[in-house]
Write a protein that holds these residues in place. Sequence first.
Motif, PDB file in Angstrom:
ATOM      1  N   THR A  55       0.833  -1.200   0.000  1.00  0.00           N
ATOM      2  CA  THR A  55       0.000   0.000   0.000  1.00  0.00           C
ATOM      3  C   THR A  55       0.868   1.251   0.000  1.00  0.00           C
ATOM      4  OG1 THR A  55      -1.791  -1.138   1.164  1.00  0.00           O
ATOM      5  CG2 THR A  55      -1.777   1.259   1.277  1.00  0.00           C
ATOM      6  N   ASN A  56       1.886   1.268   0.828  1.00  0.00           N
ATOM      7  CA  ASN A  56       2.782   2.437   0.887  1.00  0.00           C
ATOM      8  C   ASN A  56       3.497   2.648  -0.442  1.00  0.00           C
ATOM      9  OD1 ASN A  56       2.087   2.975   3.539  1.00  0.00           O
ATOM     10  ND2 ASN A  56       3.780   1.780   4.392  1.00  0.00           N
ATOM     11  N   LEU A  57       3.929   1.557  -1.079  1.00  0.00           N
ATOM     12  CA  LEU A  57       4.599   1.676  -2.371  1.00  0.00           C
ATOM     13  C   LEU A  57       3.644   2.256  -3.418  1.00  0.00           C
ATOM     14  CD1 LEU A  57       6.959   1.210  -4.310  1.00  0.00           C
ATOM     15  CD2 LEU A  57       6.165  -1.161  -4.587  1.00  0.00           C
ATOM     16  N   ILE A  58       2.413   1.793  -3.417  1.00  0.00           N
ATOM     17  CA  ILE A  58       1.427   2.325  -4.370  1.00  0.00           C
ATOM     18  C   ILE A  58       1.198   3.811  -4.117  1.00  0.00           C
ATOM     19  CG2 ILE A  58      -0.980   2.202  -5.117  1.00  0.00           C
ATOM     20  CD1 ILE A  58      -0.865  -0.826  -4.482  1.00  0.00           C
ATOM     21  N   ASN A  59       1.065   4.184  -2.847  1.00  0.00           N
ATOM     22  CA  ASN A  59       0.859   5.594  -2.499  1.00  0.00           C
ATOM     23  C   ASN A  59       2.025   6.463  -2.982  1.00  0.00           C
ATOM     24  OD1 ASN A  59      -1.549   4.936  -1.254  1.00  0.00           O
ATOM     25  ND2 ASN A  59      -0.703   4.959   0.824  1.00  0.00           N
ATOM     26  N   GLU A  60       3.245   5.964  -2.791  1.00  0.00           N
ATOM     27  CA  GLU A  60       4.430   6.711  -3.227  1.00  0.00           C
ATOM     28  C   GLU A  60       4.492   6.828  -4.741  1.00  0.00           C
ATOM     29  OE1 GLU A  60       7.640   4.474  -1.620  1.00  0.00           O
ATOM     30  OE2 GLU A  60       7.107   4.908   0.473  1.00  0.00           O
ATOM     31  N   THR A  61       3.932   5.854  -5.431  1.00  0.00           N
ATOM     32  CA  THR A  61       4.062   5.792  -6.890  1.00  0.00           C
ATOM     33  C   THR A  61       2.963   6.557  -7.613  1.00  0.00           C
ATOM     34  OG1 THR A  61       5.037   3.575  -6.622  1.00  0.00           O
ATOM     35  CG2 THR A  61       4.349   4.205  -8.846  1.00  0.00           C
ATOM     36  N   ILE A  62       1.714   6.431  -7.169  1.00  0.00           N
ATOM     37  CA  ILE A  62       0.594   7.066  -7.905  1.00  0.00           C
ATOM     38  C   ILE A  62      -0.265   7.971  -7.026  1.00  0.00           C
ATOM     39  CG2 ILE A  62       0.478   5.185  -9.586  1.00  0.00           C
ATOM     40  CD1 ILE A  62      -2.091   4.209  -8.100  1.00  0.00           C
ATOM     41  N   GLY A  63       0.111   8.184  -5.772  1.00  0.00           N
ATOM     42  CA  GLY A  63      -0.706   8.986  -4.881  1.00  0.00           C
ATOM     43  C   GLY A  63      -1.773   8.145  -4.188  1.00  0.00           C
ATOM     44  N   ASP A  89      -5.323   8.754  -4.308  1.00  0.00           N
ATOM     45  CA  ASP A  89      -6.708   8.858  -4.793  1.00  0.00           C
ATOM     46  C   ASP A  89      -7.369   7.498  -4.952  1.00  0.00           C
ATOM     47  OD1 ASP A  89      -6.474  11.556  -4.855  1.00  0.00           O
ATOM     48  OD2 ASP A  89      -6.330  11.759  -7.038  1.00  0.00           O
ATOM     49  N   TRP A  90      -6.573   6.460  -5.224  1.00  0.00           N
ATOM     50  CA  TRP A  90      -7.125   5.120  -5.455  1.00  0.00           C
ATOM     51  C   TRP A  90      -7.854   4.569  -4.242  1.00  0.00           C
ATOM     52  CZ3 TRP A  90      -5.597   0.928  -2.506  1.00  0.00           C
ATOM     53  CH2 TRP A  90      -4.458   1.112  -1.705  1.00  0.00           C
ATOM     54  N   ILE A  91      -7.547   5.083  -3.063  1.00  0.00           N
ATOM     55  CA  ILE A  91      -8.172   4.547  -1.849  1.00  0.00           C
ATOM     56  C   ILE A  91      -9.685   4.779  -1.879  1.00  0.00           C
ATOM     57  CG2 ILE A  91      -8.285   4.723   0.662  1.00  0.00           C
ATOM     58  CD1 ILE A  91      -5.287   5.403   0.613  1.00  0.00           C
ATOM     59  N   LYS A  92     -10.094   5.965  -2.332  1.00  0.00           N
ATOM     60  CA  LYS A  92     -11.527   6.233  -2.454  1.00  0.00           C
ATOM     61  C   LYS A  92     -12.058   5.965  -3.859  1.00  0.00           C
ATOM     62  CE  LYS A  92     -12.557   9.299   1.360  1.00  0.00           C
ATOM     63  NZ  LYS A  92     -13.352  10.462   1.810  1.00  0.00           N
ATOM     64  N   HIS A  93     -11.154   5.895  -4.808  1.00  0.00           N
ATOM     65  CA  HIS A  93     -11.551   5.660  -6.193  1.00  0.00           C
ATOM     66  C   HIS A  93     -10.665   4.553  -6.753  1.00  0.00           C
ATOM     67  CE1 HIS A  93     -13.844   9.395  -5.871  1.00  0.00           C
ATOM     68  NE2 HIS A  93     -12.749   9.962  -5.390  1.00  0.00           N
ATOM     69  N   PRO A  94     -10.989   3.294  -6.441  1.00  0.00           N
ATOM     70  CA  PRO A  94     -10.071   2.187  -6.729  1.00  0.00           C
ATOM     71  C   PRO A  94      -9.723   2.001  -8.203  1.00  0.00           C
ATOM     72  CG  PRO A  94     -12.226   1.390  -5.981  1.00  0.00           C
ATOM     73  CD  PRO A  94     -12.187   2.847  -5.704  1.00  0.00           C
ATOM     74  N   LEU A  95     -10.542   2.525  -9.099  1.00  0.00           N
ATOM     75  CA  LEU A  95     -10.196   2.431 -10.518  1.00  0.00           C
ATOM     76  C   LEU A  95      -8.910   3.202 -10.830  1.00  0.00           C
ATOM     77  CD1 LEU A  95     -13.711   2.799 -12.222  1.00  0.00           C
ATOM     78  CD2 LEU A  95     -12.368   0.712 -11.944  1.00  0.00           C
ATOM     79  N   GLU A  96      -8.538   4.106  -9.924  1.00  0.00           N
ATOM     80  CA  GLU A  96      -7.304   4.877 -10.109  1.00  0.00           C
ATOM     81  C   GLU A  96      -6.062   3.985 -10.008  1.00  0.00           C
ATOM     82  OE1 GLU A  96      -6.902   8.468 -10.598  1.00  0.00           O
ATOM     83  OE2 GLU A  96      -8.934   8.030 -11.294  1.00  0.00           O
ATOM     84  N   LEU A  97      -6.208   2.773  -9.506  1.00  0.00           N
ATOM     85  CA  LEU A  97      -5.076   1.840  -9.492  1.00  0.00           C
ATOM     86  C   LEU A  97      -4.518   1.604 -10.891  1.00  0.00           C
ATOM     87  CD1 LEU A  97      -6.195  -0.925  -6.942  1.00  0.00           C
ATOM     88  CD2 LEU A  97      -4.159   0.505  -6.741  1.00  0.00           C
ATOM     89  N   LYS A  98      -5.342   1.850 -11.893  1.00  0.00           N
ATOM     90  CA  LYS A  98      -4.925   1.662 -13.286  1.00  0.00           C
ATOM     91  C   LYS A  98      -3.665   2.478 -13.607  1.00  0.00           C
ATOM     92  CE  LYS A  98      -5.797   0.215 -17.576  1.00  0.00           C
ATOM     93  NZ  LYS A  98      -5.769  -1.220 -17.971  1.00  0.00           N
ATOM     94  N   LYS A  99      -3.472   3.598 -12.914  1.00  0.00           N
ATOM     95  CA  LYS A  99      -2.296   4.444 -13.139  1.00  0.00           C
ATOM     96  C   LYS A  99      -0.993   3.687 -12.885  1.00  0.00           C
ATOM     97  CE  LYS A  99      -4.524   8.851 -11.922  1.00  0.00           C
ATOM     98  NZ  LYS A  99      -4.565   9.968 -10.920  1.00  0.00           N
ATOM     99  N   LEU A 100      -1.082   2.654 -12.050  1.00  0.00           N
ATOM    100  CA  LEU A 100       0.112   1.887 -11.714  1.00  0.00           C
ATOM    101  C   LEU A 100       0.663   1.153 -12.932  1.00  0.00           C
ATOM    102  CD1 LEU A 100       1.758   1.287  -9.095  1.00  0.00           C
ATOM    103  CD2 LEU A 100       0.369  -0.780  -8.850  1.00  0.00           C
ATOM    104  N   GLU A 101      -0.186   0.892 -13.905  1.00  0.00           N
ATOM    105  CA  GLU A 101       0.223   0.108 -15.072  1.00  0.00           C
ATOM    106  C   GLU A 101       1.368   0.767 -15.834  1.00  0.00           C
ATOM    107  OE1 GLU A 101      -2.340  -2.793 -17.703  1.00  0.00           O
ATOM    108  OE2 GLU A 101      -2.701  -0.712 -18.315  1.00  0.00           O
ATOM    109  N   SER A 102       1.412   2.093 -15.840  1.00  0.00           N
ATOM    110  CA  SER A 102       2.472   2.785 -16.574  1.00  0.00           C
ATOM    111  C   SER A 102       3.833   2.587 -15.924  1.00  0.00           C
ATOM    112  CB  SER A 102       2.149   4.284 -16.678  1.00  0.00           C
ATOM    113  OG  SER A 102       2.100   4.884 -15.396  1.00  0.00           O
TER     114      SER A 102
END
Length: 814
Positions: A475-483, A485-498
């Motif tokens: 979770t911390n790594l994701i937060n550091e990488t894409i911010g 916003d995904w916590i309340k808007h999980p579709l934002e996890l898609k940003k991690l793909e880049s």
Amino acid sequence: MILDKEFIKYAFKQKLMSLYAEDISELNKYHYFTALGNLVKDYISEGLMKTNKYYLNNRQKQVYYFSMEFLIGRLLESNLINLGIRDVCKEALTDLGVDFNEVLSVEKDAGLGNGGLGRLAACFLDSMASIGIAGHGCGIRYKHGLFEQKIVNGYQVEVPDNWLKEGYVWETRKPHKSVIVKLGGTVDLIKENDSFKVIYKNYEPVLAVPYDIPVVGYDNNIVNNLRLWSAETVDEDFDFSSFSNGDYLKAVEYKYSVESITQVLYPDDSNEKGKILRLKQQYFFVSAGLQSILRRYEKLGLPLNKLDEYIAVHINDTHPSVAIAELMRLLVDEKSMPWEEAWKITTNVMAYTNHTILAEALEKWPVDMFKKLLPRIYMIIEEINKRFCAEVFDEYNGNWNKVNEMSIISNDTIRMAYLAIVGSHSVNGVAKLHTEILKNQELKNFYDFYPEKFNNKTNGITHRRWLMESNPKLTNLINETIGTDWIKHPLELKKLESFAHDSSIQDKFANIKRDNKITLSNYIKNKYNINVNPNSILDVQAKRLHAYKRQVLNVLNILDLYNRLKENPNLDIVPRTFIFAAKASPGYHLAKQVIKLITSVADKINNDTSIGDKIKVVFLENYSVSLAEKLIPCTDVSEQISTASKEASGTGNMKFMMNGAVTIATLDGANVEIKEAVGEDNIVIFGLTASEVIEFYKNKNYHSRDIFNNDPRINKILTQLTNGFLNVSNYEFNDIYDNLLFKNDEYFVLKDFDAYVNAQNKINQLYTDKAKWQKMSIINIANSGIFSSDNTVAKYADEIWNIKKVYLKSQALD
């Protein structure tokens, strides 16, 4: 109330003092957990009260989710995360010399569920609260849950799950809101003017006592409710007269009869007493829940004929489908509403989710048994069926065959899934494939008759539990990488793909996975004295044990790999640790034999030094939510290998995917949608398709003995099951052997074996390319947001329940 660090320290010590009247230095982690839990519950209770007040004052439409299971797991950390005070609580306890993680570990998993059905219900409750849906759970407060699983000499042994032994910090007993549920007896209909009055006599009264558990939304000030019902005796539970006259058994018979209703989840129904008890359970909580809902609705001061505008009831699988007849009883008998009006309201209120195509799970009851236990409910079902059959007769121009096929009551049996369909305005499957099978195969008659009712809502999981709580480093790594916003808007996890090709992110992800694997390896070493190599591929199949989920296929591959290693100790493979976790139903002999097979294979392989620790096999006992939280973040390979067309959806597949595991799967349930999401290069698919399986069933042209005779690997492995190779009796696994060969392998284990072995070889090859594997893992995480239950529940709210989201300002709870 503002919970900053200093206040928490003060309040924590005060709570310890009020509970135990001792200094903090004299107490232990169990006391600390109870104190912190009570402190947090006090805070939550204020939110629950104010949320309910808001719902009442604003006449907010509310949904009630009826389910036999709510597998909620531990709640302390989840509540702290959703309240936004996890870190400050940890700091406060650390300042006081208290180990925060030890305190979290004390909490017992609530014994309220077993598998995916119950965990889905728990995820849905979390999501309803977190996205602002006024939604509550309704179920049973099981005293002993399903059972606690022990593995003794390789066999499953069931012992009571005493999860309530020390009390349960999160529940509040509310005896003043109890209701009476009536079982058995006789019914008289007395004509009064143009209607009938129902007289119920000689029934057994059961007091349904509610216990409420708050459900905390994430960072939004909303607290919903899970209401669980406990069965208790009415008035005195001791028949003093009978006791005085020497009839000692009769004196306590009533007490035991009543309390048995909420003793255990899924009592063994292989005998008549077990079947009756299951039916009692289902009617008990449904009747109690609906009575409570109507009582609450009447507080709004609205006319009863507007009930469907303010209340939605969702039936989670077929178990609570008696709710349709019970609501009709309450409206017609108790509220004197005309049948036609009551039926319109009932169908508008009720919605039904089907979770299976397996006949064993589509509830059916013998008419004689049902009529004896629930005489008035049977009469109502008869009337519903009579009117429905008349509609079918008219629609199909007097086609009696069609009427018989669709009748709710047929051959002295009540088909509860049919009642659920007829009495609901919405019927949904839980994955695209599952819904299509329902529409075109299993429930085709009803889809043709009610096409507007059928829809799909693919299952989901709460990312707050299955990523934020269970995998904080990731979770911390994701937060550091894409911010964040995904916590309340999980579709934002898609940003991690880049970032999937970013070597630095890949390395960080790999290090987190390895740290998690080391933690699990230490746990396995301490508990089972098995050395697990954290550099090995962790290949996990963790789910309810059932023949269609094909744990046996997994075992056959392990034995094949072992045989290959014995023939060639220098075989070039990445070390592999196969982990199983599963409970078998107490009456399901074949499933329990599979556990013995897994543990026997484990004993054989783990003690063979000649293979150089290239394979290890581990069976983790007593699979639970908290164990899943340890296991899922470590997993490299997620085993989703059910026979295509049999798994409705699956949610374990989503949890593993969200934590970066690569799925090996058949095209079954939600695996199909996972493949669509990640692309065929980031999942390993094998085996028969659903249409091929259905075709084999239809044509009856599959013969498992042909494979046994023509594949030397299969021949050798199955022979090893019955020749003492596994250091057990030659007869130990006869039922598994017979099931595969003489009963023609109902779930196509042998048919899919070769494809599965090839898929496992592909996994081994992929894993050797570390960069490619990490890329696949990150792509899986990035595309998991679509499987958040927040998205699923939002679709239920818009398309089934017709409920709008609630937004509470922070000052509403100040």
